[in-house]
Motif scaffolding. Structure first.
Motif, short mmCIF file in Angstrom:
data_model
loop_
_atom_site.label_atom_id
_atom_site.label_comp_id
_atom_site.label_asym_id
_atom_site.label_seq_id
_atom_site.Cartn_x
_atom_site.Cartn_y
_atom_site.Cartn_z
N MET A 279 0.84 -1.19 0.00
CA MET A 279 0.00 0.00 0.00
C MET A 279 0.88 1.25 0.00
N THR A 280 0.36 2.28 -0.59
CA THR A 280 1.11 3.53 -0.69
C THR A 280 1.00 4.36 0.57
N ASP A 281 1.87 5.36 0.68
CA ASP A 281 1.79 6.29 1.80
C ASP A 281 0.44 7.00 1.80
N GLU A 282 -0.08 7.31 0.62
CA GLU A 282 -1.37 7.98 0.53
C GLU A 282 -2.48 7.12 1.15
N TYR A 283 -2.43 5.82 0.90
CA TYR A 283 -3.41 4.92 1.49
C TYR A 283 -3.37 5.01 3.01
N TRP A 284 -2.17 4.91 3.58
CA TRP A 284 -2.04 4.94 5.04
C TRP A 284 -2.44 6.29 5.62
N ASN A 285 -2.15 7.37 4.90
CA ASN A 285 -2.59 8.70 5.34
C ASN A 285 -4.11 8.79 5.31
N ASN A 286 -4.72 8.27 4.26
CA ASN A 286 -6.19 8.28 4.17
C ASN A 286 -6.81 7.41 5.25
N LEU A 287 -6.19 6.29 5.54
CA LEU A 287 -6.68 5.43 6.61
C LEU A 287 -6.65 6.17 7.95
N ALA A 288 -5.61 6.91 8.19
CA ALA A 288 -5.51 7.69 9.43
C ALA A 288 -6.63 8.71 9.52
N VAL A 289 -6.98 9.33 8.41
CA VAL A 289 -8.08 10.30 8.39
C VAL A 289 -9.38 9.60 8.78
N VAL A 290 -9.66 8.46 8.16
CA VAL A 290 -10.89 7.72 8.45
C VAL A 290 -10.93 7.33 9.92
N ARG A 291 -9.83 6.80 10.43
CA ARG A 291 -9.79 6.38 11.84
C ARG A 291 -9.97 7.55 12.80
N ASN A 292 -9.50 8.73 12.41
CA ASN A 292 -9.65 9.91 13.27
C ASN A 292 -11.04 10.51 13.21
N LYS A 293 -11.73 10.33 12.10
CA LYS A 293 -13.05 10.95 11.92
C LYS A 293 -14.21 10.07 12.34
N LEU A 294 -14.03 8.75 12.28
CA LEU A 294 -15.13 7.83 12.56
C LEU A 294 -14.83 7.02 13.82
N ASN A 295 -15.87 6.82 14.63
CA ASN A 295 -15.70 5.99 15.82
C ASN A 295 -15.97 4.52 15.47
N ARG A 296 -15.77 3.65 16.44
CA ARG A 296 -15.93 2.21 16.20
C ARG A 296 -17.33 1.86 15.70
N ARG A 297 -18.35 2.45 16.31
CA ARG A 297 -19.72 2.17 15.87
C ARG A 297 -19.90 2.54 14.40
N GLU A 298 -19.41 3.70 14.01
CA GLU A 298 -19.55 4.16 12.63
C GLU A 298 -18.78 3.26 11.66
N LEU A 299 -17.61 2.79 12.10
CA LEU A 299 -16.85 1.87 11.26
C LEU A 299 -17.58 0.53 11.12
N LEU A 300 -18.18 0.06 12.20
CA LEU A 300 -18.96 -1.18 12.12
C LEU A 300 -20.20 -1.01 11.24
N GLU A 301 -20.83 0.16 11.31
CA GLU A 301 -21.96 0.44 10.43
C GLU A 301 -21.52 0.40 8.96
N GLN A 302 -20.35 0.99 8.70
CA GLN A 302 -19.83 0.97 7.33
C GLN A 302 -19.54 -0.45 6.88
N LEU A 303 -18.97 -1.26 7.76
CA LEU A 303 -18.70 -2.66 7.44
C LEU A 303 -20.00 -3.39 7.10
N ALA A 304 -21.04 -3.17 7.88
CA ALA A 304 -22.34 -3.82 7.63
C ALA A 304 -22.90 -3.39 6.28
N GLU A 305 -22.79 -2.10 5.98
CA GLU A 305 -23.28 -1.61 4.68
C GLU A 305 -22.50 -2.25 3.52
N GLU A 306 -21.19 -2.30 3.68
CA GLU A 306 -20.37 -2.89 2.61
C GLU A 306 -20.63 -4.38 2.47
N ALA A 307 -20.89 -5.06 3.59
CA ALA A 307 -21.20 -6.49 3.54
C ALA A 307 -22.50 -6.73 2.76
N THR A 308 -23.46 -5.84 2.97
CA THR A 308 -24.72 -5.93 2.23
C THR A 308 -24.48 -5.71 0.74
#
Length: 101
Positions: free
Chosen positions: A1-30
């Motif tokens: 993965m590129t540095d940009e990927y890891w930077n973007n991942l850090a943004v997502v982790r800083n902006k979304l809490n665990r519940r929101e990440l789990l909600e996103q996972l459920a949506e993507e699973a659907t």
């Protein structure tokens, strides 16, 4: 993965809490389930045709798999790969047992 990927991942982790990440996972699973069903139709494995080509359906399926992978990474669940592998082995054995019945 590129540095940009890891930077973007850090943004997502800083902006979304665990519940929101789990909600996103459920949506993507659907969406993955829907893409799998569309691939069945696109590949002619069903009597219910679709205007989507098999190539398009596969591209969508891979995109949804990538979305799931991103969610697992954001949730740090892929860091538990050893545990996942152990569970996967057990589940694969159960699956084999069922198909051989």
């Amino acid at each position: 993965m590129t540095d940009e990927y890891w930077n973007n991942l850090a943004v997502v982790r800083n902006k979304l809490n665990r519940r929101e990440l789990l909600e996103q996972l459920a949506e993507e699973a659907t969406e993955l389930a829907q893409a799998s069903l569309k691939a069945i139709r696109a590949e002619g494995l069903s009597n219910n045709p679709t205007p989507v080509s098999a190539v398009e359906a596969t591209r969508e399926l891979l995109g949804e798999i990538a979305d799931i992978s991103n969610c697992l990474t954001a949730l740090s669940l892929n860091a538990q790969q050893v545990a996942i592998d152990i569970i996967a082995e057990q589940k694969m054995q159960r699956w084999v047992d069922r198909v051989l019945e």
